[in-house]
Design an enzyme around this catalytic site. Structure first.
Site, PDB file in Angstrom:
ATOM      1  CG  HIS A   1       1.668  11.745   7.488  1.00 16.17           C
ATOM      2  ND1 HIS A   1       1.876  12.892   8.208  1.00 16.17           N
ATOM      3  CD2 HIS A   1       2.760  11.587   6.699  1.00 16.17           C
ATOM      4  CE1 HIS A   1       3.033  13.426   7.864  1.00 16.17           C
ATOM      5  NE2 HIS A   1       3.593  12.649   6.950  1.00 16.17           N
TER       6      HIS A   1
ATOM      7  CE  LYS B   1      -6.902  13.765   5.557  1.00 14.45           C
ATOM      8  NZ  LYS B   1      -5.484  13.421   5.411  1.00 14.45           N
TER       9      LYS B   1
ATOM     10  NE  ARG C   1      -5.824   6.839   5.985  1.00 13.12           N
ATOM     11  CZ  ARG C   1      -5.426   7.795   5.136  1.00 13.12           C
ATOM     12  NH1 ARG C   1      -5.520   9.073   5.447  1.00 13.12           N
ATOM     13  NH2 ARG C   1      -4.902   7.454   3.973  1.00 13.12           N
TER      14      ARG C   1
ATOM     15  CD  GLU D   1       1.781  -0.384  -1.468  1.00 15.80           C
ATOM     16  OE1 GLU D   1       0.815   0.285  -1.877  1.00 15.80           O
ATOM     17  OE2 GLU D   1       2.490  -0.037  -0.513  1.00 15.80           O
TER      18      GLU D   1
ATOM     19  CE1 TYR E   1      -0.510  13.733  -5.523  1.00 12.49           C
ATOM     20  CE2 TYR E   1      -0.785  11.885  -4.007  1.00 12.49           C
ATOM     21  CZ  TYR E   1      -0.245  12.419  -5.154  1.00 12.49           C
ATOM     22  OH  TYR E   1       0.559  11.648  -5.961  1.00 12.49           O
ATOM     23  CG  ASP E   2      -4.427  16.004   3.279  1.00 15.38           C
ATOM     24  OD1 ASP E   2      -5.485  15.595   2.767  1.00 15.38           O
ATOM     25  OD2 ASP E   2      -3.866  15.433   4.232  1.00 15.38           O
TER      26      ASP E   2
ATOM     27  CG  PHE F   1      -0.382  12.587   4.823  1.00 12.24           C
ATOM     28  CD1 PHE F   1      -1.519  12.502   5.618  1.00 12.24           C
ATOM     29  CD2 PHE F   1      -0.140  11.580   3.904  1.00 12.24           C
ATOM     30  CE1 PHE F   1      -2.398  11.433   5.501  1.00 12.24           C
ATOM     31  CE2 PHE F   1      -1.011  10.494   3.764  1.00 12.24           C
ATOM     32  CZ  PHE F   1      -2.141  10.435   4.572  1.00 12.24           C
TER      33      PHE F   1
ATOM     34  CG  ASP G   1      -3.198   0.776  -1.616  1.00 11.07           C
ATOM     35  OD1 ASP G   1      -2.008   0.893  -1.279  1.00 11.07           O
ATOM     36  OD2 ASP G   1      -3.578   0.978  -2.790  1.00 11.07           O
ATOM     37  CB  SER G   2      -5.431   5.804   0.694  1.00 12.74           C
ATOM     38  OG  SER G   2      -4.226   5.867   1.415  1.00 12.74           O
TER      39      SER G   2
HETATM   40  P1  ITT Z   1       1.801   2.169   3.265  1.00 16.57           P
HETATM   41  O1  ITT Z   1       1.737   1.446   1.945  1.00 16.57           O
HETATM   42  O2  ITT Z   1       2.924   1.731   4.150  1.00 16.57           O
HETATM   43  O3  ITT Z   1       0.482   2.162   3.983  1.00 16.57           O
HETATM   44  P2  ITT Z   1       2.101   4.545   1.599  1.00 16.57           P
HETATM   45  O4  ITT Z   1       2.312   5.983   1.936  1.00 16.57           O
HETATM   46  O5  ITT Z   1       3.048   3.907   0.630  1.00 16.57           O
HETATM   47  O6  ITT Z   1       2.105   3.734   2.991  1.00 16.57           O
HETATM   48  P3  ITT Z   1      -0.090   4.096  -0.252  1.00 16.57           P
HETATM   49  O7  ITT Z   1       0.684   3.152  -1.077  1.00 16.57           O
HETATM   50  O8  ITT Z   1      -1.507   3.748   0.104  1.00 16.57           O
HETATM   51  O9  ITT Z   1       0.617   4.371   1.150  1.00 16.57           O
HETATM   52  O10 ITT Z   1      -0.068   5.517  -0.958  1.00 16.57           O
HETATM   53  C1  ITT Z   1      -0.931   6.518  -0.596  1.00 16.57           C
HETATM   54  C2  ITT Z   1      -0.646   7.772  -1.413  1.00 16.57           C
HETATM   55  O11 ITT Z   1      -1.795   8.604  -1.439  1.00 16.57           O
HETATM   56  C3  ITT Z   1       0.486   8.599  -0.828  1.00 16.57           C
HETATM   57  O12 ITT Z   1       1.158   9.276  -1.861  1.00 16.57           O
HETATM   58  C4  ITT Z   1      -0.252   9.609   0.041  1.00 16.57           C
HETATM   59  O13 ITT Z   1       0.474  10.788   0.145  1.00 16.57           O
HETATM   60  C5  ITT Z   1      -1.581   9.776  -0.692  1.00 16.57           C
HETATM   61  N1  ITT Z   1      -2.662   9.878   0.295  1.00 16.57           N
HETATM   62  C6  ITT Z   1      -3.339   8.857   0.875  1.00 16.57           C
HETATM   63  N2  ITT Z   1      -4.190   9.307   1.804  1.00 16.57           N
HETATM   64  C7  ITT Z   1      -4.040  10.652   1.826  1.00 16.57           C
HETATM   65  C8  ITT Z   1      -4.618  11.674   2.592  1.00 16.57           C
HETATM   66  O14 ITT Z   1      -5.487  11.405   3.554  1.00 16.57           O
HETATM   67  N3  ITT Z   1      -4.245  12.919   2.345  1.00 16.57           N
HETATM   68  C9  ITT Z   1      -3.332  13.211   1.386  1.00 16.57           C
HETATM   69  N4  ITT Z   1      -2.717  12.297   0.630  1.00 16.57           N
HETATM   70  C10 ITT Z   1      -3.072  11.026   0.840  1.00 16.57           C
END
Ligand code: ITT
Length: 201
Positions: free
Chosen positions: A11, A179, A185, A43, A158-159, A156, A73-74
């Protein structure tokens, strides 16, 4: 220049690709697959920036001379929960939790929190590391409220429970383009694009 996305999340890859494509940059954009796949990264940092840098550095170790690694990282932060889940967003309901498990864990934790106190925000920290080791970080936040019941099929994570300030729909009820206009992002990526344009001049 060749840009490599240091993420395994499809995503994020899709959103980043779309944002970069509309910028019209004269660069090639690849996923980590082009370098043999995203290396395993633990992480374990207590900040988004710390984890983003770890992921970008891991892929940067494999870069060609004209390469740049970009990691994201988000997560989501609920003010009433002392900004949890934050950096733990991807594993809030446990190590192998699905997006849906994590979403319902957040709703459970916020169950006793009244509607007026359900402020929250998404954060996205992008870390770029080039082949020489130069590191730069770009931050985006999107503030809003966390609702009680999921709504919408797009996006995806928590959207489906996040409504940005000034809006009535969740980010899962918005198109990817809508979005991207307001998202954490989108904001961080536009900062990265501005920096990259300067660098390519
Ligand atoms: P990578 O580390 O491989 O990039 P990841 O999915 O493990 O992938 P993170 O550790 O950054 O990424 O976790 C991000 C979390 O925050 C994850 O649970 C996502 O579902 C949520 N998240 C991040 N950006 C989002 C968005 O734009 N909308 C909804 N949920 C988001």
């Amino acid at each position: 220049m060749r840009l490599y996305l240091a993420t395994s999340n499809p995503h994020k890859i899709q959103e980043l690709h779309a944002l970069l494509a509309e910028a019209g940059l004269d660069i090639e954009v690849h996923t980590a697959e082009a370098l043999g796949g995203m290396p395993e990264v633990v992480e374990d940092q207590d900040s988004f920036t710390g984890n983003a840098l770890k992921k970008a550095r891991a892929l940067a170790a494999l870069l060609p001379a004209d390469g740049l690694a970009l990691a994201d990282d988000s997560g989501i932060c609920a003010v009433a929960l002392d900004h949890a889940p934050g950096v733990y967003s991807a594993r809030y309901a446990g190590e192998n939790a699905s997006d849906l498990d994590n979403l319902y864990k957040l709703l459970d934790e916020l169950d006793s929190v009244q509607d007026l106190d359900r402020a929250g925000y998404f954060a996205c920290h992008l870390a770029s590391v080039d082949a020489s080791g130069e590191e730069t970080v770009f931050v985006g936040e999107c503030h809003g409220n966390i609702i009680r019941k999921p709504r919408g099929e797009n996006g995806f994570g928590y959207d489906p429970v996040f409504v940005p300030l000034g809006h009535e729909r969740t980010t899962a009820e918005m198109s990817q383009e809508e979005k991207a206009e307001l998202s954490h992002r989108g904001i961080a990526t536009r900062k990265f694009i501005a920096w990259l344009k300067e660098r390519l001049m």
